[in-house]
Design a protein around this motif. Structure first.
Motif, PDB file in Angstrom:
ATOM      1  N   GLU A   1      64.051 -36.779  67.068  1.00  0.00           N
ATOM      2  CA  GLU A   1      64.226 -37.103  65.648  1.00  0.00           C
ATOM      3  C   GLU A   1      64.921 -38.449  65.434  1.00  0.00           C
ATOM      4  O   GLU A   1      65.018 -38.915  64.298  1.00  0.00           O
ATOM      5  CB  GLU A   1      65.022 -35.998  64.949  1.00  0.00           C
ATOM      6  CG  GLU A   1      64.419 -34.605  65.074  1.00  0.00           C
ATOM      7  CD  GLU A   1      63.067 -34.497  64.392  1.00  0.00           C
ATOM      8  OE1 GLU A   1      62.834 -35.222  63.408  1.00  0.00           O
ATOM      9  OE2 GLU A   1      62.239 -33.687  64.877  1.00  0.00           O
ATOM     10  N   PHE A   2      65.378 -39.076  66.504  1.00  0.00           N
ATOM     11  CA  PHE A   2      66.101 -40.349  66.391  1.00  0.00           C
ATOM     12  C   PHE A   2      65.162 -41.515  66.717  1.00  0.00           C
ATOM     13  O   PHE A   2      65.326 -42.207  67.718  1.00  0.00           O
ATOM     14  CB  PHE A   2      67.310 -40.360  67.330  1.00  0.00           C
ATOM     15  CG  PHE A   2      68.427 -39.458  66.923  1.00  0.00           C
ATOM     16  CD1 PHE A   2      69.584 -39.979  66.369  1.00  0.00           C
ATOM     17  CD2 PHE A   2      68.331 -38.077  67.064  1.00  0.00           C
ATOM     18  CE1 PHE A   2      70.636 -39.140  65.978  1.00  0.00           C
ATOM     19  CE2 PHE A   2      69.355 -37.235  66.680  1.00  0.00           C
ATOM     20  CZ  PHE A   2      70.517 -37.769  66.126  1.00  0.00           C
ATOM     21  N   THR A   3      64.176 -41.733  65.876  1.00  0.00           N
ATOM     22  CA  THR A   3      63.117 -42.697  66.198  1.00  0.00           C
ATOM     23  C   THR A   3      63.077 -43.889  65.247  1.00  0.00           C
ATOM     24  O   THR A   3      62.146 -44.686  65.311  1.00  0.00           O
ATOM     25  CB  THR A   3      61.753 -42.004  66.173  1.00  0.00           C
ATOM     26  OG1 THR A   3      61.533 -41.419  64.884  1.00  0.00           O
ATOM     27  CG2 THR A   3      61.660 -40.923  67.246  1.00  0.00           C
ATOM     28  N   SER A   4      64.053 -44.041  64.386  1.00  0.00           N
ATOM     29  CA  SER A   4      64.012 -45.131  63.408  1.00  0.00           C
ATOM     30  C   SER A   4      64.163 -46.487  64.086  1.00  0.00           C
ATOM     31  O   SER A   4      64.844 -46.621  65.109  1.00  0.00           O
ATOM     32  CB  SER A   4      65.114 -44.950  62.362  1.00  0.00           C
ATOM     33  OG  SER A   4      66.386 -45.025  62.978  1.00  0.00           O
ATOM     34  N   VAL A   5      63.512 -47.497  63.508  1.00  0.00           N
ATOM     35  CA  VAL A   5      63.634 -48.887  63.954  1.00  0.00           C
ATOM     36  C   VAL A   5      63.765 -49.742  62.706  1.00  0.00           C
ATOM     37  O   VAL A   5      62.883 -49.717  61.843  1.00  0.00           O
ATOM     38  CB  VAL A   5      62.415 -49.346  64.773  1.00  0.00           C
ATOM     39  CG1 VAL A   5      62.610 -50.784  65.248  1.00  0.00           C
ATOM     40  CG2 VAL A   5      62.164 -48.420  65.958  1.00  0.00           C
ATOM     41  N   ALA A   6      64.852 -50.495  62.580  1.00  0.00           N
ATOM     42  CA  ALA A   6      65.085 -51.335  61.407  1.00  0.00           C
ATOM     43  C   ALA A   6      65.424 -52.746  61.861  1.00  0.00           C
ATOM     44  O   ALA A   6      66.295 -52.943  62.719  1.00  0.00           O
ATOM     45  CB  ALA A   6      66.228 -50.767  60.558  1.00  0.00           C
ATOM     46  N   VAL A   7      64.741 -53.738  61.271  1.00  0.00           N
ATOM     47  CA  VAL A   7      64.912 -55.133  61.654  1.00  0.00           C
ATOM     48  C   VAL A   7      65.648 -55.874  60.553  1.00  0.00           C
ATOM     49  O   VAL A   7      65.230 -55.852  59.380  1.00  0.00           O
ATOM     50  CB  VAL A   7      63.555 -55.808  61.918  1.00  0.00           C
ATOM     51  CG1 VAL A   7      63.758 -57.240  62.417  1.00  0.00           C
ATOM     52  CG2 VAL A   7      62.745 -55.002  62.925  1.00  0.00           C
ATOM     53  N   GLY A   8      66.750 -56.524  60.901  1.00  0.00           N
ATOM     54  CA  GLY A   8      67.521 -57.289  59.928  1.00  0.00           C
ATOM     55  C   GLY A   8      67.068 -58.736  59.852  1.00  0.00           C
ATOM     56  O   GLY A   8      66.340 -59.238  60.723  1.00  0.00           O
ATOM     57  N   ASP A   9      67.531 -59.432  58.815  1.00  0.00           N
ATOM     58  CA  ASP A   9      67.163 -60.835  58.630  1.00  0.00           C
ATOM     59  C   ASP A   9      67.699 -61.721  59.741  1.00  0.00           C
ATOM     60  O   ASP A   9      67.176 -62.816  59.987  1.00  0.00           O
ATOM     61  CB  ASP A   9      67.689 -61.340  57.276  1.00  0.00           C
ATOM     62  CG  ASP A   9      67.011 -60.658  56.091  1.00  0.00           C
ATOM     63  OD1 ASP A   9      65.880 -60.156  56.277  1.00  0.00           O
ATOM     64  OD2 ASP A   9      67.607 -60.635  55.001  1.00  0.00           O
TER      65      ASP A   9
END
Length: 438
Positions: free
Chosen positions: A84-92
């Motif tokens: 369930e820990f599959t998030s991927v977030a890209v910052g500026d």
């Protein structure tokens, strides 16, 4: 009460036992199927912490499933499945925050719209957690270094159930140990990496027959010694596996630059008479990653791996001789140097930073090979591996003190054991390349 009952009471709906689909998914890994007492599939860091603390209080080992490729089948204790820990977030700013259960294909896909890349493994399906904690030799290793060299922060659940934010300033010794110390110190639920520009890649493959492997090895060495950091490559030399699958070699390459420049860099290998096919073109970083095979191949691999400090003529001769023997043998050479070697040997737990290449040598035998065949195959592989230093744990299924001593020089291992004693004195996280508490 049983572990499963205690977990079900503590974190309702997250603990699973035999017969549940979540149990079957969690206990099934690339290497086979285990029989753990329970599988937990948490959705929050607090649930991970509760599960770990409960198992530790019961004196049971805890294993972590990220992608399932580096874990051996587990037959006792608890598996924490990070599905369930599959998030991927890209910052500026190019910082990418990745869940501990994400896979490298997910990361590449999220980075692509931003023109960014992050050196990772070779396949889309490999989990971020296992590969990164073990070092992370990937496609852009000469350009970006190891995956751990791009790591900036983690969220760590320790054996006591404590949740730590770890980076170069907060718990710096733990941060050092996590970068190459495998899963010995807790469960990482969140990684933060620094991605880098990865636009303008060209790559592909060059195929060869097996008529002159020594000449191919020497030409490849010269290409990589003369090449810039932006040139990355892996050379595979394979035996004939079956009718219609003749022996041969394939060179996988990637360069941040033009196709003309890539062909110029590769001229020593492209001019070899053994070339049978050339396929080079612009490529997205994510397209360099391949799909993993569906399961363990029906062979017994006998050999090992190591870091080659010097691709000398003697080393290349030994590698060629290991291939040219009566036992089918596969060779993999991955070029290192560049950014990989500019990291100090004591900056992370991966200490063999002087290596020119990474080598795998494996005799390929049938599953029912007898002891005499296994012994001969290992001896042939060892002759080539004598030119290496250390062992890369992510590519070793062997376990035990001898392997740990090969993975880490004495000073590195002693330092890791001190961190282990601080975070996990009861050795709860021992279903891995286990580092005993100091």
């Amino acid at each position: 009460m049983s572990l499963l009952s205690d977990l079900s009471e503590r974190i309702p709906g997250r603990a699973h036992g035999p017969g549940a689909p979540e149990y079957d998914a969690g206990r099934t890994v690339f290497a086979g199927v285990g029989e753990p007492e329970a599988v937990v599939r948490p959705t929050t860091t607090a649930e991970v912490a509760a599960a770990v603390a409960l198992a530790a209080d019961a004196g049971l080992p805890v294993a972590v499933r990220s992608g399932g490729h580096g874990l051996l089948p587990i037959d006792d204790g608890l598996i924490v499945d990070l599905a369930e820990f599959t998030s991927v977030a890209v910052g500026d700013d190019g910082l990418v925050t990745v869940g501990g259960g994400a896979r490298w294909g997910d990361v590449a896909a999220a980075l692509a719209p931003h023109g960014l890349g992050l050196s990772s493994g070779d396949t889309r399906d490999v989990g971020v957690g296992g590969l990164a904690l073990g070092g992370g030799i990937g496609w852009l290793v000469r350009q970006q270094g190891l995956a751990i060299d791009r790591l900036r922060e983690v969220e760590l659940v320790t054996a006591s159930g404590e949740v730590l934010t770890v980076d170069a300033d907060r718990h710096p010794e733990v941060f050092w140990a996590l970068r190459g110390g495998n899963g010995n110190f807790g469960i990482v639920t969140r990684f933060v990496f620094q991605a880098a520009p990865a636009e303008g890649l060209v790559g592909g493959s060059v195929a060869f027959d097996a008529s002159d492997v020594p000449a191919l090895l020497r030409a490849w060495r010269e290409v990589m010694r003369d090449g810039p950091d932006e040139l990355n490559s892996t050379l595979m030399v394979m035996p004939a596996f079956a009718p219609g699958m003749p022996a041969g070699a394939q060179l996988g390459v990637a360069l941040q630059g033009s196709e003309a420049r890539l062909r110029e860099q590769l001229e020593p290998v492209l001019s070899l008479p053994s070339v049978t096919d050339v396929s080079l073109a612009p490529v997205a970083y994510g397209d360099l990653l391949e799909d993993a095979p569906p399961g363990r191949p029906p062979f017994t691999f006998v050999g090992g791996n190591g870091f080659v400090p010097d691709l000398s003529d003697a080393a290349l001769d030994a590698i060629a001789e290991a291939y040219d023997r009566d036992i089918p043998t596969m060779i993999m050479l991955r070029a290192l140097g560049g950014a990989f070697s500019r990291v100090a040997p004591d900056a992370t737990a991966i200490a063999f930073r002087d290596a020119e290449a990474f080598l795998i040598v494996n005799g390929v035998l049938p599953p029912d090979a007898d002891p005499e065949q296994l012994s001969r195959a290992q001896a042939g592989s060892d002759a080539a591996l004598a030119f290496t230093s250390g062992v890369y744990g992510n590519f070793s299924v062997d376990r035990g003190d001898e392997v740990i001593a090969a993975m880490y020089p004495p000073a590195t291992l002693e330092r890791l054991r001190r961190v282990k004693a601080q975070l996990d004195p009861g050795n709860v996280f021992r279903q891995n390349h286990n580092i005993a508490p100091g």
